[in-house]
Design an enzyme around this catalytic site. Structure first.
Site, short mmCIF file in Angstrom:
data_model
loop_
_atom_site.label_atom_id
_atom_site.label_comp_id
_atom_site.label_asym_id
_atom_site.label_seq_id
_atom_site.Cartn_x
_atom_site.Cartn_y
_atom_site.Cartn_z
N CYS A 111 7.22 -3.96 0.50
CA CYS A 111 5.85 -4.08 1.05
C CYS A 111 5.22 -2.69 1.19
O CYS A 111 5.67 -1.88 2.00
CB CYS A 111 5.95 -4.80 2.39
SG CYS A 111 4.51 -4.66 3.44
N CYS B 120 3.88 -1.80 4.64
CA CYS B 120 5.03 -1.60 5.55
C CYS B 120 5.54 -0.17 5.42
O CYS B 120 5.91 0.46 6.42
CB CYS B 120 6.16 -2.56 5.23
SG CYS B 120 5.73 -4.30 5.41
#
Length: 101
Positions: free
Chosen positions: A30, A33
């Protein structure tokens, strides 16, 4: 990431009962993230009164499902075991400090 503890379903409940706790639901693939991680790590250094933790949604799907995590990063803030705030998406240092104060 020394000050950010990885949680599993076995350590989650005990950890969120310990005062103010930020839980970062994330995954290695991600992009947002990966942007969130250094912010969380910096605040972990600056805010010793808050416990900073991470949950890898790929490894701990059961926890992600339990909290209805549909997009990541999702940050949950607990105080003494009670969910206080849910923040979805990337959040900068100022936003997180305010949410944790």
């Amino acid at each position: 990431m020394a000050n950010v503890k990885s949680l599993t379903k076995d350590t989650f409940e005990e950890t969120i009962r310990q005062g103010k706790v930020l839980v970062d639901f994330w995954a290695t693939w991600c992009g947002p993230c990966r942007m969130q991680t250094p912010v969380v790590e910096k605040l972990a250094e600056e805010m010793p009164d808050v416990t900073f933790t991470k949950v890898n949604v790929d490894d701990e799907a059961e926890l992600a499902q339990r909290f209805g995590i549909m997009s990541i990063p999702t940050l949950l803030i607990f105080e003494n075991g009670q969910l206080q705030k849910t923040m979805v998406g990337y959040h900068g240092e100022g936003q997180l400090k305010e949410a944790l104060s």
